[in-house]
Design a protein around this motif. Structure first.
Motif, short mmCIF file in Angstrom:
data_model
loop_
_atom_site.label_atom_id
_atom_site.label_comp_id
_atom_site.label_asym_id
_atom_site.label_seq_id
_atom_site.Cartn_x
_atom_site.Cartn_y
_atom_site.Cartn_z
N MET A 173 0.83 -1.20 0.00
CA MET A 173 0.00 0.00 0.00
C MET A 173 0.87 1.25 0.00
O MET A 173 0.58 2.22 -0.72
CB MET A 173 -0.95 -0.01 1.19
N ASP A 174 1.94 1.25 0.78
CA ASP A 174 2.84 2.40 0.83
C ASP A 174 3.45 2.67 -0.53
O ASP A 174 3.56 3.81 -0.97
CB ASP A 174 3.91 2.17 1.89
N THR A 225 6.95 8.96 2.74
CA THR A 225 5.89 8.74 3.71
C THR A 225 6.23 9.47 5.01
O THR A 225 7.33 9.33 5.54
CB THR A 225 5.76 7.24 4.02
N VAL A 226 5.26 10.22 5.53
CA VAL A 226 5.48 10.88 6.82
C VAL A 226 4.48 10.43 7.88
O VAL A 226 4.73 10.58 9.06
CB VAL A 226 5.46 12.43 6.71
N ARG A 227 3.34 9.87 7.42
CA ARG A 227 2.36 9.44 8.42
C ARG A 227 1.38 8.44 7.81
O ARG A 227 1.01 8.56 6.65
CB ARG A 227 1.58 10.64 8.96
N VAL A 228 1.00 7.50 8.63
CA VAL A 228 -0.11 6.61 8.31
C VAL A 228 -1.18 6.95 9.35
O VAL A 228 -0.97 6.76 10.54
CB VAL A 228 0.30 5.13 8.41
N ASP A 229 -2.30 7.51 8.87
CA ASP A 229 -3.32 7.96 9.81
C ASP A 229 -4.02 6.81 10.51
O ASP A 229 -4.39 6.91 11.66
CB ASP A 229 -4.34 8.85 9.11
N VAL A 240 -3.28 10.70 0.68
CA VAL A 240 -3.67 9.65 -0.25
C VAL A 240 -4.58 8.65 0.46
O VAL A 240 -4.25 8.18 1.55
CB VAL A 240 -2.42 8.92 -0.81
N ARG A 241 -5.68 8.33 -0.18
CA ARG A 241 -6.56 7.26 0.31
C ARG A 241 -6.13 5.96 -0.37
O ARG A 241 -5.89 5.94 -1.58
CB ARG A 241 -8.01 7.53 0.00
N LEU A 242 -6.05 4.90 0.41
CA LEU A 242 -5.67 3.58 -0.12
C LEU A 242 -6.71 2.55 0.29
O LEU A 242 -7.10 2.49 1.46
CB LEU A 242 -4.31 3.17 0.43
N VAL A 252 -0.01 10.03 4.49
CA VAL A 252 0.43 11.38 4.16
C VAL A 252 1.88 11.29 3.69
O VAL A 252 2.72 10.64 4.34
CB VAL A 252 0.33 12.34 5.37
N TYR A 253 2.14 11.91 2.56
CA TYR A 253 3.48 11.97 1.98
C TYR A 253 3.91 13.42 1.90
O TYR A 253 3.06 14.32 1.89
CB TYR A 253 3.48 11.38 0.55
#
Length: 148
Positions: A35-36, A53-57, A87-89, A110-111
Motif C-alpha cells: 500500500m505504501d 511517507t510521513v504518516r499513516v493515519d 492519499v486514500r488507499l 500522508v506523503y
C-alpha cells in the motif's frame, strides 16, 4: 494544477507463500508495504516530485488475503497542502479465477514532496473536475474524518 482522477493508481500483488504468515494469509506488514508503494506512486504522479511517507493515519485490516489471491490496491490523492499530499488507499482481495473482490484493508497515508536536497518542496493545487473525482474525494473525506 493536477486533477484528482489523474492521481489514480491501481496495482496488484499476488500473495505467495513467502508473503504469508502461519495462517497462510498475507502478512499485514506486506500489505502495508504494498500500500505504501502504491500510495507513493499516486503522490509522485500528483506532485511531479519524489514523495516520502510521513504518516499513516490509520490502517484497518478487515479481512485476510489468502495465498493464491491477489491484493488489488487502489490509491488516489484526495487533498494537498503546501508540500504534503494525502492519499486514500483501499486494498481488496481478488480471486483471479472468479474475479470476485472484497475490501480487506483501508488506510490514509500522508506523503511529503522533496527536492534533490531532500528538503520539502511545494506541490500543485489539486483540482476535482469530474463526477468520478468528486465521488472519490467525498468518499475519502468521509473516511478520513478523525484522521486529521
Amino acid at each position: 494544477m493536477t486533477a484528482l482522477i489523474e492521481t489514480l493508481v491501481e496495482n496488484r500483488e499476488m500473495v505467495q507463500p513467502n508473503h504469508a504468515n502461519m495462517l497462510e494469509v498475507a502478512h499485514g506488514g506486506n500489505v502495508m508495504k504494498w500500500m505504501d508503494e502504491v500510495g507513493a506512486m499516486s503522490a509522485m504522479r500528483f506532485a511531479g516530485e519524489t514523495c516520502v511517507t510521513v504518516r499513516v493515519d490509520r490502517m484497518n485490516f478487515e479481512r485476510p488475503i489468502p495465498v493464491g489471491d491477489t491484493a488489488y490496491i487502489t490509491a488516489y490523492v484526495y487533498d494537498a497542502g503546501t508540500s504534503s499530499v494525502r492519499v486514500r488507499l483501499v486494498t481488496e482481495r481478488e480471486d483471479l479465477r472468479t474475479r470476485e473482490r472484497e475490501k480487506t484493508t483501508e488506510s490514509y497515508f500522508v506523503y511529503v514532496a522533496i527536492d534533490e536536497n531532500n528538503d520539502p518542496t511545494s506541490v500543485p493545487e489539486l483540482t476535482v473536475n469530474s463526477e468520478e473525482g468528486t465521488r472519490l474525494r467525498d468518499e475519502a473525506l468521509e473516511g478520513a474524518t478523525g484522521c486529521r
